[in-house]
Design a protein around this motif. Sequence first.
Motif, short mmCIF file in Angstrom:
data_model
loop_
_atom_site.label_atom_id
_atom_site.label_comp_id
_atom_site.label_asym_id
_atom_site.label_seq_id
_atom_site.Cartn_x
_atom_site.Cartn_y
_atom_site.Cartn_z
N UNK A 121 0.85 -1.18 0.00
CA UNK A 121 0.00 0.00 0.00
C UNK A 121 0.89 1.23 0.00
N UNK A 122 0.27 2.40 0.09
CA UNK A 122 1.04 3.64 0.09
C UNK A 122 1.26 4.18 1.49
N UNK A 123 0.91 3.40 2.49
CA UNK A 123 0.96 3.90 3.87
C UNK A 123 2.38 4.29 4.29
N UNK A 124 2.51 5.49 4.78
CA UNK A 124 3.78 5.92 5.36
C UNK A 124 3.59 6.40 6.79
N UNK A 125 2.35 6.32 7.27
CA UNK A 125 2.05 6.75 8.63
C UNK A 125 1.33 5.64 9.37
N UNK A 126 1.53 5.60 10.68
CA UNK A 126 0.88 4.59 11.49
C UNK A 126 -0.61 4.87 11.62
N UNK A 127 -1.33 3.85 12.08
CA UNK A 127 -2.77 3.94 12.31
C UNK A 127 -3.56 4.21 11.03
N UNK A 128 -2.98 3.92 9.90
CA UNK A 128 -3.69 4.12 8.64
C UNK A 128 -4.19 2.76 8.13
N UNK A 129 -5.37 2.75 7.54
CA UNK A 129 -5.93 1.54 6.94
C UNK A 129 -5.94 1.73 5.43
N UNK A 130 -5.34 0.79 4.71
CA UNK A 130 -5.27 0.91 3.25
C UNK A 130 -5.49 -0.45 2.59
N UNK A 131 -6.01 -0.40 1.37
CA UNK A 131 -6.28 -1.61 0.59
C UNK A 131 -5.59 -1.51 -0.77
N UNK A 132 -5.03 -2.61 -1.21
CA UNK A 132 -4.46 -2.66 -2.56
C UNK A 132 -4.66 -4.05 -3.14
N UNK A 133 -4.58 -4.15 -4.46
CA UNK A 133 -4.73 -5.44 -5.16
C UNK A 133 -3.38 -6.15 -5.17
N UNK A 134 -3.32 -7.33 -4.59
CA UNK A 134 -2.08 -8.12 -4.59
C UNK A 134 -1.94 -8.91 -5.88
N UNK A 135 -3.02 -9.54 -6.34
CA UNK A 135 -3.00 -10.28 -7.60
C UNK A 135 -4.41 -10.27 -8.19
N UNK A 136 -4.47 -10.28 -9.50
CA UNK A 136 -5.76 -10.23 -10.19
C UNK A 136 -5.78 -11.22 -11.36
N UNK A 137 -6.98 -11.57 -11.79
CA UNK A 137 -7.20 -12.34 -13.02
C UNK A 137 -6.60 -13.75 -12.99
N UNK A 138 -6.64 -14.41 -11.82
CA UNK A 138 -6.25 -15.82 -11.77
C UNK A 138 -7.34 -16.66 -12.43
N UNK A 139 -7.07 -17.96 -12.56
CA UNK A 139 -7.96 -18.80 -13.38
C UNK A 139 -9.19 -19.34 -12.64
N UNK A 140 -9.29 -19.08 -11.33
CA UNK A 140 -10.47 -19.51 -10.60
C UNK A 140 -10.43 -20.94 -10.09
N UNK A 141 -9.31 -21.64 -10.29
CA UNK A 141 -9.17 -22.98 -9.72
C UNK A 141 -8.53 -22.85 -8.34
#
Length: 361
Positions: A121-141
């Motif tokens: 994520x882009x967090x550079x400060x404590x107590x921050x909540x952030x979301x980012x995509x780790x991986x996308x478009x896998x095959x669903x198995x």
Amino acid sequence: MKKFFIPVVLLLLCVVSVSAQKQIEASTLNLIGKPFELTPNPYHRVDTLVYKGFNRTENRQVRCPAGMAVLFKTNTRNIHITTKWGYVYSSNSTMPISYKGYDLYIKNADGQWQYAASGSSKAYKSERIETFALIENMDGTMHECMMYMPMYSEVISCKIGIDDDAVIESLKSDFRHKIVVYGSSFTQGVSTERSGMSYPMQFMRNTGFQIASLATSGRCLMQPYMTDILVEIKADAFIFDTFSNPDAELIKERLMPFIDRLIAAHPATPLIFQRTIYRERRTFDTVLDAKERAKAATVEELFAKILVDPKYKDVYLITPNASDAHETSVDGTHPNSYGYTLWAKSIEASVIEILNKYGIK
């Protein structure tokens, strides 16, 4: 109006995409690589309310999940990570993906852990909540996954987000035994590009032995209060990188009491010490070179007596290597990820040979 409408729609689509996922706290899955199984915060390596004596830096370090990984299996196509941060580290020589990011491995068709994705994520400060995509478009198995936690930042909460129609389950670990590694910034993985690239983590993937890291960057000094922790940790073997931070005098003062306490607490348990690696900037820095030579000479002098004393029959000294034509250093002190690859491979045969003597296979 159109110019304003289009970005708003795109923003709403992004929000819908993330909200279409369900989340599960990572610690409710299989969190491996912990020195202690139970801590109030599951991502802390040491309970700092129980163990005392740390300075501010050390207190922060042992609350970082260096060396921990989450094992799970899922058939999701996309994984998002939502982190609530405590202390957030910053570095000029280490990639953010390593010190405040996640590193995903997935088992391939040959049953080997293969790199899949990493990010932060882009967090550079404590107590921050952030979301980012780790991986996308896998095959669903269904895939078996191992996700390394951030190397050098404190995690209060880590939620793994999967597609709403997917499942996620805890994955049983196939890593064997428990080997605790106590060491310096080298052991923690400073200057790595990804959190799974420290030499203990590479050694773990290469050999199948479970590693629990008790690394404290710049503060691996065989302090009595750190020895208190090592005395109480349950492990099948210990590997030490204890000669990288202290100077010659401190090694001479603390090594023998350190070893004696560990032998008393863990009889018949292999204690494998590593010489410190070559720091590249010492080549043309005469003062640093003299200090490094003094440390090395002290270690050799002490171990010349240790290795022939029956009392210390379970104590060993091995030599790591993290250099290739003097080109693997990031900052003159720490190797890059390839240097840590060399380190992991350089100790593999010696460590396996020692462990086999104790039936640790």
